[in-house]
Design a protein around this motif. Structure first.
Motif, PDB file in Angstrom:
ATOM      1  N   GLU A  33      32.282  35.469  30.282  1.00 33.44           N
ATOM      2  CA  GLU A  33      32.649  36.375  31.392  1.00 33.44           C
ATOM      3  C   GLU A  33      33.675  37.428  31.011  1.00 33.44           C
ATOM      4  OE1 GLU A  33      34.439  33.131  33.620  1.00 33.44           O
ATOM      5  OE2 GLU A  33      32.782  33.148  35.027  1.00 33.44           O
ATOM      6  N   GLU A  34      34.040  37.506  29.732  1.00 28.66           N
ATOM      7  CA  GLU A  34      35.180  38.368  29.396  1.00 28.66           C
ATOM      8  C   GLU A  34      34.815  39.416  28.343  1.00 28.66           C
ATOM      9  OE1 GLU A  34      38.408  35.560  28.658  1.00 28.66           O
ATOM     10  OE2 GLU A  34      38.478  35.037  30.786  1.00 28.66           O
ATOM     11  N   PHE A  91      33.954  30.631  39.929  1.00 27.46           N
ATOM     12  CA  PHE A  91      32.606  31.016  40.340  1.00 27.46           C
ATOM     13  C   PHE A  91      31.693  29.804  40.503  1.00 27.46           C
ATOM     14  CE2 PHE A  91      34.297  34.804  38.161  1.00 27.46           C
ATOM     15  CZ  PHE A  91      34.226  35.684  39.231  1.00 27.46           C
ATOM     16  N   GLU A 146      43.200  28.934  30.522  1.00 26.21           N
ATOM     17  CA  GLU A 146      43.323  30.263  29.898  1.00 26.21           C
ATOM     18  C   GLU A 146      44.721  30.842  30.058  1.00 26.21           C
ATOM     19  OE1 GLU A 146      40.223  33.160  30.135  1.00 26.21           O
ATOM     20  OE2 GLU A 146      38.766  31.714  30.856  1.00 26.21           O
ATOM     21  N   ARG A 169      41.885  39.964  46.627  1.00 28.72           N
ATOM     22  CA  ARG A 169      40.608  39.585  46.030  1.00 28.72           C
ATOM     23  C   ARG A 169      40.691  38.163  45.478  1.00 28.72           C
ATOM     24  NH1 ARG A 169      38.891  38.141  40.412  1.00 28.72           N
ATOM     25  NH2 ARG A 169      36.628  38.030  40.642  1.00 28.72           N
ATOM     26  N   MET A 171      38.134  35.052  43.479  1.00 28.50           N
ATOM     27  CA  MET A 171      36.829  34.727  42.916  1.00 28.50           C
ATOM     28  C   MET A 171      36.015  34.086  44.041  1.00 28.50           C
ATOM     29  SD  MET A 171      37.695  33.486  39.059  1.00 28.50           S
ATOM     30  CE  MET A 171      39.191  32.614  39.485  1.00 28.50           C
ATOM     31  N   TRP A 213      44.630  38.881  31.119  1.00 28.76           N
ATOM     32  CA  TRP A 213      43.497  39.554  31.757  1.00 28.76           C
ATOM     33  C   TRP A 213      43.981  40.757  32.576  1.00 28.76           C
ATOM     34  CZ3 TRP A 213      38.472  39.357  30.946  1.00 28.76           C
ATOM     35  CH2 TRP A 213      37.578  39.785  31.936  1.00 28.76           C
TER      36      TRP A 213
HETATM   37  O1  6CS Z   1      38.989  37.370  37.827  1.00 33.92           O
HETATM   38  C1  6CS Z   1      37.915  37.219  37.255  1.00 33.92           C
HETATM   39  O2  6CS Z   1      36.862  37.292  37.860  1.00 33.92           O
HETATM   40  C2  6CS Z   1      37.903  37.031  35.747  1.00 33.92           C
HETATM   41  N1  6CS Z   1      39.136  36.500  35.256  1.00 33.92           N
HETATM   42  C3  6CS Z   1      39.221  35.991  34.058  1.00 33.92           C
HETATM   43  C4  6CS Z   1      40.514  35.604  33.457  1.00 33.92           C
HETATM   44  N2  6CS Z   1      38.147  35.735  33.332  1.00 33.92           N
HETATM   45  C5  6CS Z   1      36.796  36.017  33.763  1.00 33.92           C
HETATM   46  C6  6CS Z   1      36.736  36.199  35.276  1.00 33.92           C
HETATM   47  O3  6CS Z   1      35.544  36.805  35.631  1.00 33.92           O
END
Ligand code: 6CS
Length: 338
Positions: A33-34, A91, A146, A169, A171, A213
């Motif tokens: 995903e990164e 997710f 992470e 926001r 996930m 991130w």
């Molecule tokens: O916030 C997110 O959606 C993303 N955050 C991280 C640390 N990794 C992948 C994810 O999609």
């Protein structure tokens, strides 16, 4: 959204074409995903290097966006188009409700060493979760942390009252929405691809993520006030399509397990000090950034809202969730009392 779906369809088409023309089945496809150089990518590259150094197999890595969003790569893995996927519980929570346990605030400690020890030794992580993922046709190979979650907002905040009216926001799992509702904010579940634009256009006023991130996605540019609330860690999970894994020879299954262990050891070293380095880079890049570390009293105002989220977790997941929570807490106690 429409463009993304078209892109995804095209990417899957290209993958299927690749499948039909591939000379052998031992080029394994692995999506995460990164972006390049981020934690999930470092893990994937270490896995690939181990596999390629110790066998004739090759591993092809797909990064964020190449095959769609997080939900898309999970679907592709369940369908057997991809052999490996790294998807975060943020997710997976909609597919495996128990995975939402990571979003009960203040369950995990902030201390990195204790968190790592917990992941190394936890029965919930290493025995219970693999059974839950198996029910969805997934061979869970590793769960790993992470980084500590940090909230970014359009202005600094120190109390739940400050979050009133703020669209944060999250996930896309329902429990994380409960957490932000409990924290006084208005949760706004979105896939990753819509976060930067959402902050830029003020559709959302904040979000949470680990610092590396926030740096790598440039989130500080559009959401410059960083607040350390100490409420959780960003956890992720790496897995294989179970039919694929079960169909491997014993030798290849061992190879996959060894490669996963090698990648895990590498990632634990990699994340050590990463948050400090990323924060320094952010502060170097922007004069607009503010950093607020909540003190114990301020944290307490958030922490006392955690029990209602825990109750919602049990309501959502029933007896199985309650048992998992009990095990999780026992595993945590074992490492915090050491
Ligand atoms: O916030 C997110 O959606 C993303 N955050 C991280 C640390 N990794 C992948 C994810 O999609």
């Amino acid at each position: 959204m429409m463009v993304r779906n078209l892109l995804t369809a095209a990417s899957v088409g290209a993958l299927l074409f690749g499948l039909s023309t591939a000379a052998s089945a031992d080029n394994w496809r692995y999506a995460h995903e990164e972006f390049e150089g981020d934690v999930q990518d470092v893990f994937a590259v270490a896995f690939k290097e181990y596999v390629e150094e110790n066998s004739d197999h090759t591993v092809q890595i797909y990064r964020f966006g190449e095959l769609g969003e997080s939900d898309d790569i999970m679907e592709q893995t369940q369908a057997g188009i991809l052999q490996f996927v790294n998807q975060s519980p943020g997710f997976t929570g909609s597919l495996i409700p128990e995975a939402q346990i990571f979003f009960i605030p203040y369950l995990l400690p902030t201390d990195e060493e204790t968190v790592i020890e917990f992941f190394n030794t936890s029965t919930a992580i290493n025995e219970t979760f693999p059974e839950l993922y198996a029910e969805q046709g997934l061979e869970l190979l590793k769960m790993y942390p992470e980084g500590e979650m940090v909230v970014t907002l359009d202005e600094p905040f120190t109390s739940p009252e400050d979050l009133r009216g703020k669209n944060i926001r999250t996930m896309t799992n329902p429990l994380l929405s409960e957490t932000y509702r409990a924290f006084g904010a208005t949760p706004t579940p979105l896939p990753w691809g819509e976060v930067y634009g959402g902050l830029q256009t003020n559709i959302i006023q904040g979000q949470e993520n680990p610092i590396f991130w926030i740096e790598s996605g440039g989130l500080y540019e559009v959401s410059p006030n960083l607040v350390f609330t100490g409420h959780g860690w960003f956890t992720t999970a790496m897995m294989a399509n179970q039919d694929f894994y079960d169909g491997l020879s014993e030798e290849d299954q061992q190879l996959v397990r060894d490669a996963t262990e090698a990648a895990y050891e590498h990632i634990i070293e990699h994340i050590s000090g990463l948050a400090d380095e990323s924060l320094a880079a952010i502060q170097e890049a922007s004069d607009d950034v503010t950093v607020t570390r909540l003190d114990e009293d301020q944290i307490q105002a958030f922490r006392e809202r955690a029990p209602q989220v825990e109750e919602r977790f049990v309501e959502m997941t029933g007896d199985r969730g309650a048992e998992l929570l009990e095990q999780f807490k026992a595993d945590l106690e074992a490492v915090t009392n050491e």
